[in-house]
Design a protein around this motif. Sequence first.
Motif, PDB file in Angstrom:
ATOM      1  N   PHE A  33      71.612 -24.571 -23.490  1.00  0.00           N
ATOM      2  CA  PHE A  33      72.419 -25.767 -23.205  1.00  0.00           C
ATOM      3  C   PHE A  33      71.530 -26.931 -22.766  1.00  0.00           C
ATOM      4  CE2 PHE A  33      75.987 -22.654 -21.952  1.00  0.00           C
ATOM      5  CZ  PHE A  33      76.417 -22.585 -23.272  1.00  0.00           C
ATOM      6  N   LEU A  34      70.520 -26.640 -21.953  1.00  0.00           N
ATOM      7  CA  LEU A  34      69.606 -27.693 -21.519  1.00  0.00           C
ATOM      8  C   LEU A  34      68.814 -28.257 -22.693  1.00  0.00           C
ATOM      9  CD1 LEU A  34      68.182 -26.211 -18.180  1.00  0.00           C
ATOM     10  CD2 LEU A  34      69.770 -28.126 -18.432  1.00  0.00           C
ATOM     11  N   ARG A  35      68.505 -27.419 -23.654  1.00  0.00           N
ATOM     12  CA  ARG A  35      67.741 -27.884 -24.809  1.00  0.00           C
ATOM     13  C   ARG A  35      68.603 -28.709 -25.760  1.00  0.00           C
ATOM     14  NH1 ARG A  35      66.834 -26.614 -29.970  1.00  0.00           N
ATOM     15  NH2 ARG A  35      68.342 -24.906 -29.941  1.00  0.00           N
ATOM     16  N   ARG A  36      69.840 -28.260 -25.985  1.00  0.00           N
ATOM     17  CA  ARG A  36      70.679 -28.907 -26.989  1.00  0.00           C
ATOM     18  C   ARG A  36      71.448 -30.109 -26.445  1.00  0.00           C
ATOM     19  NH1 ARG A  36      73.858 -24.271 -30.262  1.00  0.00           N
ATOM     20  NH2 ARG A  36      74.075 -25.988 -31.753  1.00  0.00           N
ATOM     21  N   ASP A  37      71.845 -30.058 -25.182  1.00  0.00           N
ATOM     22  CA  ASP A  37      72.627 -31.160 -24.603  1.00  0.00           C
ATOM     23  C   ASP A  37      72.288 -31.320 -23.123  1.00  0.00           C
ATOM     24  OD1 ASP A  37      74.431 -33.171 -24.132  1.00  0.00           O
ATOM     25  OD2 ASP A  37      76.217 -31.910 -24.250  1.00  0.00           O
ATOM     26  N   PRO A  38      71.084 -31.811 -22.823  1.00  0.00           N
ATOM     27  CA  PRO A  38      70.689 -31.921 -21.408  1.00  0.00           C
ATOM     28  C   PRO A  38      71.567 -32.888 -20.617  1.00  0.00           C
ATOM     29  CG  PRO A  38      69.115 -33.049 -22.840  1.00  0.00           C
ATOM     30  CD  PRO A  38      70.028 -32.271 -23.738  1.00  0.00           C
ATOM     31  N   GLU A  39      71.993 -33.991 -21.241  1.00  0.00           N
ATOM     32  CA  GLU A  39      72.824 -34.959 -20.526  1.00  0.00           C
ATOM     33  C   GLU A  39      74.192 -34.375 -20.194  1.00  0.00           C
ATOM     34  OE1 GLU A  39      73.040 -38.553 -22.732  1.00  0.00           O
ATOM     35  OE2 GLU A  39      70.898 -39.022 -22.527  1.00  0.00           O
ATOM     36  N   GLY A  40      74.775 -33.638 -21.138  1.00  0.00           N
ATOM     37  CA  GLY A  40      76.072 -33.025 -20.880  1.00  0.00           C
ATOM     38  C   GLY A  40      75.995 -31.979 -19.783  1.00  0.00           C
ATOM     39  N   MET A  41      74.916 -31.194 -19.784  1.00  0.00           N
ATOM     40  CA  MET A  41      74.751 -30.176 -18.750  1.00  0.00           C
ATOM     41  C   MET A  41      74.566 -30.824 -17.389  1.00  0.00           C
ATOM     42  SD  MET A  41      74.634 -26.784 -18.690  1.00  0.00           S
ATOM     43  CE  MET A  41      75.702 -26.821 -17.271  1.00  0.00           C
ATOM     44  N   ARG A  42      73.789 -31.899 -17.342  1.00  0.00           N
ATOM     45  CA  ARG A  42      73.561 -32.599 -16.080  1.00  0.00           C
ATOM     46  C   ARG A  42      74.852 -33.219 -15.559  1.00  0.00           C
ATOM     47  NH1 ARG A  42      71.137 -31.668 -12.058  1.00  0.00           N
ATOM     48  NH2 ARG A  42      69.443 -31.013 -13.455  1.00  0.00           N
ATOM     49  N   ALA A  43      75.686 -33.757 -16.452  1.00  0.00           N
ATOM     50  CA  ALA A  43      76.958 -34.350 -16.028  1.00  0.00           C
ATOM     51  C   ALA A  43      77.853 -33.303 -15.372  1.00  0.00           C
ATOM     52  CB  ALA A  43      77.664 -34.985 -17.222  1.00  0.00           C
ATOM     53  N   CYS A  44      77.851 -32.095 -15.904  1.00  0.00           N
ATOM     54  CA  CYS A  44      78.658 -31.026 -15.307  1.00  0.00           C
ATOM     55  C   CYS A  44      78.127 -30.647 -13.932  1.00  0.00           C
ATOM     56  CB  CYS A  44      78.666 -29.805 -16.224  1.00  0.00           C
ATOM     57  SG  CYS A  44      79.471 -30.068 -17.819  1.00  0.00           S
ATOM     58  N   LEU A  45      76.809 -30.567 -13.792  1.00  0.00           N
ATOM     59  CA  LEU A  45      76.212 -30.197 -12.507  1.00  0.00           C
ATOM     60  C   LEU A  45      76.401 -31.290 -11.461  1.00  0.00           C
ATOM     61  CD1 LEU A  45      72.866 -28.596 -13.775  1.00  0.00           C
ATOM     62  CD2 LEU A  45      74.922 -27.407 -12.992  1.00  0.00           C
ATOM     63  N   ASP A  46      76.504 -32.544 -11.908  1.00  0.00           N
ATOM     64  CA  ASP A  46      76.671 -33.668 -10.981  1.00  0.00           C
ATOM     65  C   ASP A  46      78.135 -33.964 -10.666  1.00  0.00           C
ATOM     66  OD1 ASP A  46      73.953 -33.957 -10.888  1.00  0.00           O
ATOM     67  OD2 ASP A  46      73.868 -35.607 -12.336  1.00  0.00           O
ATOM     68  N   GLY A  47      79.060 -33.274 -11.309  1.00  0.00           N
ATOM     69  CA  GLY A  47      80.476 -33.541 -11.079  1.00  0.00           C
ATOM     70  C   GLY A  47      80.991 -34.745 -11.835  1.00  0.00           C
ATOM     71  N   ALA A  48      80.243 -35.186 -12.857  1.00  0.00           N
ATOM     72  CA  ALA A  48      80.680 -36.324 -13.669  1.00  0.00           C
ATOM     73  C   ALA A  48      81.469 -35.881 -14.892  1.00  0.00           C
ATOM     74  CB  ALA A  48      79.475 -37.153 -14.113  1.00  0.00           C
ATOM     75  N   ALA A  49      81.597 -34.583 -15.102  1.00  0.00           N
ATOM     76  CA  ALA A  49      82.356 -34.050 -16.234  1.00  0.00           C
ATOM     77  C   ALA A  49      82.792 -32.629 -15.896  1.00  0.00           C
ATOM     78  CB  ALA A  49      81.522 -34.062 -17.515  1.00  0.00           C
ATOM     79  N   ILE A  50      83.880 -32.209 -16.520  1.00  0.00           N
ATOM     80  CA  ILE A  50      84.357 -30.836 -16.362  1.00  0.00           C
ATOM     81  C   ILE A  50      83.671 -29.975 -17.423  1.00  0.00           C
ATOM     82  CG2 ILE A  50      86.361 -29.316 -16.441  1.00  0.00           C
ATOM     83  CD1 ILE A  50      86.372 -31.156 -14.059  1.00  0.00           C
ATOM     84  N   PRO A  51      82.999 -28.899 -17.043  1.00  0.00           N
ATOM     85  CA  PRO A  51      82.312 -28.083 -18.050  1.00  0.00           C
ATOM     86  C   PRO A  51      83.313 -27.408 -18.979  1.00  0.00           C
ATOM     87  CG  PRO A  51      82.333 -26.956 -15.941  1.00  0.00           C
ATOM     88  CD  PRO A  51      82.868 -28.329 -15.688  1.00  0.00           C
ATOM     89  N   PRO A  52      83.022 -27.346 -20.267  1.00  0.00           N
ATOM     90  CA  PRO A  52      83.898 -26.591 -21.169  1.00  0.00           C
ATOM     91  C   PRO A  52      84.014 -25.139 -20.716  1.00  0.00           C
ATOM     92  CG  PRO A  52      82.358 -27.949 -22.417  1.00  0.00           C
ATOM     93  CD  PRO A  52      81.917 -28.007 -20.988  1.00  0.00           C
ATOM     94  N   ARG A  53      85.122 -24.547 -21.032  1.00  0.00           N
ATOM     95  CA  ARG A  53      85.364 -23.169 -20.590  1.00  0.00           C
ATOM     96  C   ARG A  53      84.295 -22.217 -21.113  1.00  0.00           C
ATOM     97  NH1 ARG A  53      91.143 -21.004 -22.163  1.00  0.00           N
ATOM     98  NH2 ARG A  53      90.298 -21.356 -24.263  1.00  0.00           N
ATOM     99  N   ASP A  54      83.885 -22.408 -22.371  1.00  0.00           N
ATOM    100  CA  ASP A  54      82.894 -21.496 -22.949  1.00  0.00           C
ATOM    101  C   ASP A  54      81.532 -21.641 -22.283  1.00  0.00           C
ATOM    102  OD1 ASP A  54      81.036 -23.269 -25.068  1.00  0.00           O
ATOM    103  OD2 ASP A  54      83.018 -24.095 -24.715  1.00  0.00           O
ATOM    104  N   VAL A  55      81.207 -22.846 -21.821  1.00  0.00           N
ATOM    105  CA  VAL A  55      79.923 -23.058 -21.146  1.00  0.00           C
ATOM    106  C   VAL A  55      79.895 -22.303 -19.821  1.00  0.00           C
ATOM    107  CG1 VAL A  55      78.470 -24.785 -20.010  1.00  0.00           C
ATOM    108  CG2 VAL A  55      79.454 -25.260 -22.264  1.00  0.00           C
TER     109      VAL A  55
END
Length: 230
Positions: A33-55
């Motif tokens: 996930f960090l390799r393919r979508d680092p910004e999306g992963m960081r947003a989930c860790l920062d509380g700026a997005a809800i992580p997808p269920r599968d993630v």
Amino acid sequence: MDTATSLLVGQLAQYLRGLARRLDPGSGWYGEFLRRDPEGMRACLDGAAIPPRDVLESLLLDAAASAGEVRYAAGLREAAAAAWDRAPGGARQLRELLVRAAEQRVAAEAALASLTARPDGVPAAPGERESARERERERAWLRDDAARAADRHRDLTARLSALPVEPARPPRVPGPRREGATTRLVAEPPESGPGVWEPRYEGPAADFGVQPPESARPPRVPGPRREGAT
């Protein structure tokens, strides 16, 4: 974002950061996930997005989480997602994510069909060599992408359906207009007699015995005087 929503999303993000500290960023699903979508992963860790269920499920798989932790994490995400979706703009964002998930699924399935139609050992492009093992690995990733997109579409659809339906506002319908609805001033001085005359009003106001206010009335105009009038 209101206080209750911030608390729920913050609690989920705090748990995710703790979970990530238990994982190897260079391997497993977390590393992917960090390799393919680092910004999306960081947003989930920062509380700026809800992580997808599968993630979330994949991260728990990396951590070899217990069944109890899996239930706890799923409950955290469900509560945070429900609060997030009810916030202003939540429904619009869900619809946008639904469209994106559908597009990702179509793209993954099309790529998988194209790869499957190419026999093993036949290069995908001039000068390119592929082994059967490499081809199968690529197929596996495409199948995973399609499955994740389908799962996200189902999850987003359920979240959107859970939102309360706003009542539709009825359109304004203008009422019927009566003929001669405009009040008009009829200036008819008396045919005889001294003094002044009062203007007479016709129209809806006059029909109900209503006269315009004094400020809206024209000034009194002296009428014609008769000879010898005192």
